[in-house]
Motif scaffolding. Structure first.
Motif, PDB file in Angstrom:
ATOM      1  N   LEU A 131       0.821  -1.219   0.000  1.00  0.00           N
ATOM      2  CA  LEU A 131       0.000   0.000   0.000  1.00  0.00           C
ATOM      3  C   LEU A 131       0.849   1.260   0.000  1.00  0.00           C
ATOM      4  N   SER A 132       1.939   1.263   0.759  1.00  0.00           N
ATOM      5  CA  SER A 132       2.769   2.471   0.830  1.00  0.00           C
ATOM      6  C   SER A 132       3.393   2.804  -0.513  1.00  0.00           C
ATOM      7  N   ALA A 133       3.836   1.781  -1.252  1.00  0.00           N
ATOM      8  CA  ALA A 133       4.454   2.018  -2.560  1.00  0.00           C
ATOM      9  C   ALA A 133       3.421   2.443  -3.595  1.00  0.00           C
ATOM     10  N   VAL A 134       2.287   1.755  -3.631  1.00  0.00           N
ATOM     11  CA  VAL A 134       1.260   2.082  -4.622  1.00  0.00           C
ATOM     12  C   VAL A 134       0.664   3.458  -4.359  1.00  0.00           C
ATOM     13  N   ASN A 135       0.566   3.850  -3.103  1.00  0.00           N
ATOM     14  CA  ASN A 135      -0.037   5.136  -2.764  1.00  0.00           C
ATOM     15  C   ASN A 135       0.785   6.313  -3.276  1.00  0.00           C
ATOM     16  N   VAL A 136       2.095   6.139  -3.391  1.00  0.00           N
ATOM     17  CA  VAL A 136       2.938   7.213  -3.931  1.00  0.00           C
ATOM     18  C   VAL A 136       2.580   7.486  -5.384  1.00  0.00           C
ATOM     19  N   LEU A 137       2.271   6.433  -6.127  1.00  0.00           N
ATOM     20  CA  LEU A 137       1.980   6.559  -7.556  1.00  0.00           C
ATOM     21  C   LEU A 137       0.504   6.838  -7.818  1.00  0.00           C
ATOM     22  N   MET A 138      -0.371   6.390  -6.916  1.00  0.00           N
ATOM     23  CA  MET A 138      -1.811   6.634  -7.058  1.00  0.00           C
ATOM     24  C   MET A 138      -2.356   7.093  -5.709  1.00  0.00           C
ATOM     25  N   ARG A 139      -2.498   8.386  -5.517  1.00  0.00           N
ATOM     26  CA  ARG A 139      -2.888   8.926  -4.204  1.00  0.00           C
ATOM     27  C   ARG A 139      -4.318   8.568  -3.811  1.00  0.00           C
ATOM     28  N   ASP A 140      -5.085   8.021  -4.750  1.00  0.00           N
ATOM     29  CA  ASP A 140      -6.444   7.598  -4.410  1.00  0.00           C
ATOM     30  C   ASP A 140      -6.448   6.414  -3.442  1.00  0.00           C
ATOM     31  N   VAL A 141      -5.326   5.704  -3.358  1.00  0.00           N
ATOM     32  CA  VAL A 141      -5.260   4.521  -2.514  1.00  0.00           C
ATOM     33  C   VAL A 141      -5.540   4.881  -1.061  1.00  0.00           C
ATOM     34  N   GLU A 142      -4.999   5.997  -0.613  1.00  0.00           N
ATOM     35  CA  GLU A 142      -5.191   6.405   0.780  1.00  0.00           C
ATOM     36  C   GLU A 142      -6.663   6.628   1.094  1.00  0.00           C
ATOM     37  N   ARG A 143      -7.394   7.279   0.195  1.00  0.00           N
ATOM     38  CA  ARG A 143      -8.826   7.509   0.412  1.00  0.00           C
ATOM     39  C   ARG A 143      -9.611   6.203   0.300  1.00  0.00           C
ATOM     40  N   PHE A 144      -9.192   5.359  -0.641  1.00  0.00           N
ATOM     41  CA  PHE A 144      -9.864   4.086  -0.837  1.00  0.00           C
ATOM     42  C   PHE A 144      -9.727   3.205   0.397  1.00  0.00           C
ATOM     43  N   MET A 145      -8.583   3.257   1.055  1.00  0.00           N
ATOM     44  CA  MET A 145      -8.334   2.419   2.214  1.00  0.00           C
ATOM     45  C   MET A 145      -9.228   2.796   3.387  1.00  0.00           C
ATOM     46  N   ARG A 146      -9.634   4.041   3.475  1.00  0.00           N
ATOM     47  CA  ARG A 146     -10.541   4.438   4.555  1.00  0.00           C
ATOM     48  C   ARG A 146     -11.849   3.660   4.470  1.00  0.00           C
ATOM     49  N   LEU A 147     -12.332   3.493   3.241  1.00  0.00           N
ATOM     50  CA  LEU A 147     -13.554   2.721   3.036  1.00  0.00           C
ATOM     51  C   LEU A 147     -13.313   1.242   3.290  1.00  0.00           C
ATOM     52  N   ILE A 148     -12.216   0.726   2.772  1.00  0.00           N
ATOM     53  CA  ILE A 148     -11.906  -0.693   2.917  1.00  0.00           C
ATOM     54  C   ILE A 148     -11.771  -1.076   4.386  1.00  0.00           C
ATOM     55  N   ILE A 149     -11.132  -0.232   5.173  1.00  0.00           N
ATOM     56  CA  ILE A 149     -10.935  -0.534   6.588  1.00  0.00           C
ATOM     57  C   ILE A 149     -12.269  -0.600   7.311  1.00  0.00           C
ATOM     58  N   ARG A 150     -13.195   0.286   6.970  1.00  0.00           N
ATOM     59  CA  ARG A 150     -14.526   0.234   7.583  1.00  0.00           C
ATOM     60  C   ARG A 150     -15.260  -1.042   7.207  1.00  0.00           C
ATOM     61  N   VAL A 151     -15.135  -1.438   5.940  1.00  0.00           N
ATOM     62  CA  VAL A 151     -15.794  -2.662   5.489  1.00  0.00           C
ATOM     63  C   VAL A 151     -15.187  -3.882   6.180  1.00  0.00           C
ATOM     64  N   LEU A 152     -13.862  -3.897   6.297  1.00  0.00           N
ATOM     65  CA  LEU A 152     -13.185  -5.044   6.903  1.00  0.00           C
ATOM     66  C   LEU A 152     -13.585  -5.239   8.360  1.00  0.00           C
ATOM     67  N   PHE A 153     -13.877  -4.142   9.057  1.00  0.00           N
ATOM     68  CA  PHE A 153     -14.260  -4.270  10.462  1.00  0.00           C
ATOM     69  C   PHE A 153     -15.506  -5.133  10.611  1.00  0.00           C
ATOM     70  N   TYR A 154     -16.483  -4.922   9.738  1.00  0.00           N
ATOM     71  CA  TYR A 154     -17.725  -5.686   9.830  1.00  0.00           C
ATOM     72  C   TYR A 154     -17.652  -6.998   9.055  1.00  0.00           C
ATOM     73  N   ALA A 155     -16.657  -7.129   8.177  1.00  0.00           N
ATOM     74  CA  ALA A 155     -16.493  -8.368   7.405  1.00  0.00           C
ATOM     75  C   ALA A 155     -15.497  -9.309   8.063  1.00  0.00           C
ATOM     76  N   THR A 156     -15.224  -9.082   9.343  1.00  0.00           N
ATOM     77  CA  THR A 156     -14.292  -9.901  10.110  1.00  0.00           C
ATOM     78  C   THR A 156     -14.923 -10.207  11.462  1.00  0.00           C
ATOM     79  N   PRO A 157     -14.785 -11.417  11.978  1.00  0.00           N
ATOM     80  CA  PRO A 157     -15.424 -11.765  13.261  1.00  0.00           C
ATOM     81  C   PRO A 157     -14.725 -11.124  14.455  1.00  0.00           C
ATOM     82  N   ILE A 158     -14.958  -9.836  14.631  1.00  0.00           N
ATOM     83  CA  ILE A 158     -14.352  -9.078  15.726  1.00  0.00           C
ATOM     84  C   ILE A 158     -15.344  -8.923  16.874  1.00  0.00           C
ATOM     85  N   ILE A 159     -16.550  -8.461  16.540  1.00  0.00           N
ATOM     86  CA  ILE A 159     -17.567  -8.230  17.576  1.00  0.00           C
ATOM     87  C   ILE A 159     -18.650  -9.305  17.538  1.00  0.00           C
TER      88      ILE A 159
END
Length: 275
Positions: free
Chosen positions: A172-200
């Motif tokens: 992610l760190s390398a790709v984000n330098v070349l495509m800055r959209d990755v950082e914004r995209f990851m905010r959404l992905i992290i929220r999705v992963l929280f509910y798509a993982t048996p945490i709560i």
């Protein structure tokens, strides 16, 4: 990759200094300092306990089984591990873009910078373990949990989770330098992963649901599923992942580590040129 690991090990002191600097900068103007790394997950745990342990207690108890009588411990075990995951991925994504001057002037392997973010968040996770063990001790004293050999799941969970996070952070760190959209995209992905993982919630809730079989298979291909099963298995042996899920988790984490390392090395010239 072997040569890269050897170079990284030879610069371990640089990694240690970067981690200490990041932690100092993060909390330098904070009154509570490192306590924030404990307050946030405990606050999240209290909120989810109110929702699922109070408002929807009947449904929660029906699916939790062994963990129903100690649901707060189940929650904070998952949330402490999740804070390490989410913070590491968020901060590692901009580890290169946010430290461009250091990267272009310091003579160290560039992998040090994203790995340093993962290591720093791991230090915060370790700081929360005494609280986790204290809560577990209270439930154990009342006979609601019976920890034993299952405590060995902790080092295994940490090892597999660190492997996954290092691989993802490099990628992610390398790709984000070349495509800055990755950082914004990851905010959404992290929220999705929280509910798509048996945490709560327990994995059994997904397996016993009416979702199509292919959805359940895709769900368990996520390495985080097996990792959080290992985290919960520290106190609840019944949650220990079966052989298929454990093999999928370990193989997926190793694959992402190799892919992340390879992608970082391939993209490094373009990254340095962009920085």
């Amino acid at each position: 990759m072997t040569a890269g690991v050897a170079a990284l090990w030879s610069h371990r002191n640089s990694l240690r200094i970067l981690v200490k600097r990041d932690l100092a900068v993060k909390y330098q103007q904070s009154v509570l300092g490192y306590f924030w790394s404990l307050i946030e997950p405990l606050g999240m745990g209290a909120i989810y306990f109110f929702v699922f342990g109070v408002l929807y207690s009947g449904d929660t108890e029906r699916h939790l089984g062994q963990a129903a009588e100690s649901y707060p411990l189940f929650l904070i075990t998952g949330i402490f591990a999740w804070m390490w995951t989410s913070s590491a991925l968020s901060e590692a994504t901009n580890a290169l873009t946010g430290q461009s001057r250091l990267i272009t002037t310091m003579n160290v392997p560039r992998q040090v910078f994203p790995i340093g973010r993962v290591t720093g968040r791991f230090a915060e996770y370790v700081a929360g373990l005494p609280i986790l063990f204290a809560v577990a001790a209270v439930y154990a004293a009342h006979g609601r949990i019976h920890p034993g050999w299952s405590l060995l799941a902790l080092p295994l969970a940490v090892l597999v989770q660190a492997t996954l996070l290092v691989g993802l952070s490099l990628l992610l760190s390398a790709v984000n330098v070349l495509m800055r959209d990755v950082e914004r995209f990851m905010r959404l992905i992290i929220r999705v992963l929280f509910y798509a993982t048996p945490i709560i919630y327990p994995l059994s809730l997904v397996r016993e649901s009416g979702m199509p079989g292919w959805v359940k298979v895709g769900y368990e291909l996520n390495p985080l599923v097996g990792i959080f099963q290992l985290q919960h298995a520290i106190w609840y042996p019944d949650e220990f992942p079966d052989a298929r899920l454990l093999a999928t988790t370990v193989a997926g984490s190793l694959l992402l580590l190799v892919a992340g390392w390879w992608a970082f090395r391939r993209l490094e010239p373009a990254v340095l040129k962009e920085l």
